[in-house]
Design a protein around this motif. Structure first.
Motif, PDB file in Angstrom:
ATOM      1  N   ARG A 294       0.826  -1.196   0.000  1.00  0.00           N
ATOM      2  CA  ARG A 294       0.000   0.000   0.000  1.00  0.00           C
ATOM      3  C   ARG A 294       0.863   1.250   0.000  1.00  0.00           C
ATOM      4  NH1 ARG A 294       0.830  -1.761   4.955  1.00  0.00           N
ATOM      5  NH2 ARG A 294       1.215  -0.278   6.645  1.00  0.00           N
TER       6      ARG A 294
ATOM      7  N   TYR B  34      -1.880   5.167   3.751  1.00  0.00           N
ATOM      8  CA  TYR B  34      -2.891   4.288   4.338  1.00  0.00           C
ATOM      9  C   TYR B  34      -2.305   3.511   5.515  1.00  0.00           C
ATOM     10  CZ  TYR B  34      -5.014   5.567  -0.013  1.00  0.00           C
ATOM     11  OH  TYR B  34      -5.504   6.314  -1.056  1.00  0.00           O
TER      12      TYR B  34
ATOM     13  N   VAL C 129      -4.930   2.592  -3.836  1.00  0.00           N
ATOM     14  CA  VAL C 129      -4.301   2.488  -2.521  1.00  0.00           C
ATOM     15  C   VAL C 129      -2.929   1.822  -2.583  1.00  0.00           C
ATOM     16  CG1 VAL C 129      -6.558   2.345  -1.415  1.00  0.00           C
ATOM     17  CG2 VAL C 129      -5.325   0.237  -1.945  1.00  0.00           C
TER      18      VAL C 129
END
Length: 233
Positions: A30, A34, A221
């Motif tokens: 990711r 995040y 993401v």
């Protein structure tokens, strides 16, 4: 999290997965925007947040379900129910339940004169356990709430955590001083009393969109070098 021979954990900018004694591999790489909140290998889900929204990613299917917190507040905590397509968000005041497969809200709960210090799913049941100055059992399907006041000898310590054993037979409440209270859930239920709207307000399903930004695709993401899935010894 562990499911059968699979083990998953969060490490730096990726979620790793290992099967038996095989070398671990990157399950999800990711972006550093995040933060991983929870893992559920049984359903293949990873719960995350950024500054604006919650996300439930499915790395095996490369799918993403994004939603904003209740009342467009800051997205703080999100837990996944093991092996079941439910997730619960928590902000210290309210909890809200979501169906992560249908991608919709299922309702929420807010205590009127108490704070929600922790929340946990009860294995094998619809109900959830919440703890503040009392231990609350909320059944969102039956729309009922019962409360069991914490024993006087621990009530002043400040509850900080609640958890259930895998069978859902026993509940543990942790306190700020390090104490842990164990109780049989059936005995808690036998001694708990129903409470009404003056103690606990039940909310309708939360909206999953507000005016804040939100990533809507799985690729959004990922770290820029997601194609590099080197093993991590």
């Amino acid at each position: 999290d562990r499911q059968g021979p699979r083990l998953a954990w969060d490490r730096d900018d990726r979620v790793m997965v290992q099967v038996d004694d095989q070398p671990p591999t990157a399950w999800l790489r990711r972006s550093d925007d995040y933060f991983v909140l929870d893992l559920d290998l049984a359903t293949g889900r990873v719960a995350m947040n950024d500054d604006d929204a919650f996300y439930v990613a499915r790395p095996d299917q490369r799918e993403l379900f994004g939603f904003h917190a209740f009342d467009c507040e800051e997205p703080l905590y999100l837990w996944l129910e093991r092996g079941r397509e439910r997730a619960v968000s928590y902000d210290g005041v309210t909890v809200h339940l979501y169906d992560t497969a249908a991608r919709r809200g299922l309702g929420g709960l807010e205590l009127v004169d108490d704070n929600i210090e922790a929340v946990a799913f009860i294995p094998g049941r619809d109900a959830l356990a919440l703890v503040g100055e009392a231990l609350y059992l909320w059944d969102p399907v039956a729309a009922t709430v019962v409360a069991w006041p914490l024993p006087a000898d621990v009530a002043g310590f400040g509850a900080t955590a609640v958890g259930l054993d895998p069978t859902g037979a026993q509940v543990a409440v942790g306190f700020a001083d390090g104490a842990v209270l164990w109780a049989r859930l059936d005995q808690v239920q036998a001694r708990a009393a129903p409470v009404g709207a003056d103690v606990a307000t039940q909310h309708s399903a939360a909206a999953i969109r507000c005016g804040k930004p939100m990533v809507t695709t799985f690729v959004g993401v990922l770290a820029p070098d997601d194609d590099d899935d080197d093993d991590d010894e």
